[in-house]
Design a protein around this motif. Structure first.
Motif, PDB file in Angstrom:
ATOM      1  N   GLN A  30      47.481  50.644  82.660  1.00  0.00           N
ATOM      2  CA  GLN A  30      47.008  50.591  84.019  1.00  0.00           C
ATOM      3  C   GLN A  30      45.745  51.411  84.225  1.00  0.00           C
ATOM      4  O   GLN A  30      45.699  52.392  83.499  1.00  0.00           O
ATOM      5  N   ARG A  31      44.796  51.155  84.973  1.00  0.00           N
ATOM      6  CA  ARG A  31      43.499  51.845  85.307  1.00  0.00           C
ATOM      7  C   ARG A  31      43.937  53.047  85.874  1.00  0.00           C
ATOM      8  O   ARG A  31      43.333  54.205  85.715  1.00  0.00           O
ATOM      9  N   ASP A  98      45.156  46.555  87.361  1.00  0.00           N
ATOM     10  CA  ASP A  98      44.908  47.262  88.902  1.00  0.00           C
ATOM     11  C   ASP A  98      46.051  47.183  89.487  1.00  0.00           C
ATOM     12  O   ASP A  98      46.049  47.728  90.571  1.00  0.00           O
ATOM     13  N   GLU A 102      46.209  49.332  93.190  1.00  0.00           N
ATOM     14  CA  GLU A 102      46.249  48.500  94.530  1.00  0.00           C
ATOM     15  C   GLU A 102      47.416  48.882  95.339  1.00  0.00           C
ATOM     16  O   GLU A 102      47.370  48.992  96.248  1.00  0.00           O
TER      17      GLU A 102
END
Length: 315
Positions: A30-31, A98, A102
């Motif tokens: 995950q970013r 993302d 999010e």
């Protein structure tokens, strides 16, 4: 740009398989940075030993009789000190890198949002009726729900899913946390408390996880039985909030979807499974009038009744 906050993830597991390993791999990619991943595993004959050796993963084993939908998740909260905590099930796969970013975005944007939950996409092999159920419950448009939405949305205002949901620690603690003893629906119970206290529930449609089930009619009956039990046990949350109208709307919209897709031959299956859902729900509403042996047959959560029967069954 919103201030970044620390995020931990809690995953509840029981006999985890390769899908769970893939979930961990995707969370690691995950970013938005994930701090610690807490795995709370209900003991069984097997658990992938390599998971316990993964960096950033902590595993806690509990006995089957210790498991509770609310209490076990609250244990996860107490293990972490992160500002935001994400709860996931072992079969929810982040759809992209993302997802976490999010999911927490509404919580970073406003302290008034107590919880945000992800959009659930149908998995490969998902049947046509379940595929539309995902679309119905998890549409592509995000929204934030509050007390002002109750007259129009009804029980849907409280809808939330711990399949993948992120919580503000401060709001969670203010609400007293998850109900420590609940058969099901711990997510909607705490979301309802938040809404009634003036907080908001965010549906983060751009946070996507792959998650669906092809339930049989019997499984639908049992699931809706447990859903109704949870509502009957929490009149302070659900009294006066009807949910049958939402169910009727879903059946109608699913039927129209099937006709539009040329899948009219699935209408009898839809009617059968919808009937199972309705009968399970009505039985669950009246579970206190039933003998324990019948309650166990109707429920998907046999262990719950073994543990709490003396406090739940009146006869």
């Amino acid at each position: 740009m919103s201030e970044q906050k620390s995020v931990d993830v809690v995953i509840l597991t029981h006999q985890p398989d390769e899908r769970f390993r893939e979930e961990l791999r995707r969370l690691k990619q995950q970013r938005y940075p994930v701090g610690q991943i807490y795995v709370i595993n209900t003991r069984s004959k097997s658990f992938p030993k390599e998971v316990a050796r993964m960096e950033g993963v902590s595993v806690t084993h509990i006995e089957p009789e210790e498991f509770d939908h609310g209490g076990t998740r609250d244990l996860g909260f107490r293990l972490s000190d992160a500002e935001l905590l994400v709860f996931m099930t072992q079969d929810a796969l982040p759809a992209d890198k993302d997802m976490i970013g999010e999911l927490v975005k509404p919580l970073l944007a406003s302290k008034g949002v107590g919880v945000s939950y992800a959009r659930q996409l149908p998995a490969k092999g998902c049947d046509e009726i379940e595929r539309y159920t995902r679309i119905f419950n998890y549409p592509p448009k995000a929204r934030v729900k509050g007390k002002e939405d109750l007259p129009v949305m009804g029980i849907k205002t409280f809808f939330c899913s711990d399949v993948c949901a992120a919580y503000q620690r401060t709001v969670y603690r203010e609400m007293g946390g998850f109900t420590r003893r609940t058969i099901f629906n711990e997510d909607m119970v705490i979301a309802a408390k938040m809404v009634k206290a003036g907080y908001q529930v965010a549906y983060a449609a751009n946070a996507r996880v792959v998650h669906s089930h092809n339930y049989s009619g019997r499984q639908q009956f049992q699931r809706n039985f447990d859903l109704a039990v949870s509502q009957a046990d929490h009149p302070e949350v659900f009294k006066g909030i009807r949910s049958e109208a939402e169910g009727i709307r879903m059946v109608r919209d699913t039927a129209l979807y099937l006709l539009k897709k040329g899948k009219w031959y699935l209408l009898p299956v839809l009617l059968y499974k919808s009937g199972c859902k309705y009968l399970g729900y009505k039985a669950g509403q009246n579970y206190r009038k039933m003998p324990l042996w019948m309650v166990k047959r109707c429920s998907a959560s046999k262990a719950y009744w073994e543990k709490y029967a003396e406090n739940n069954i009146c006869n």
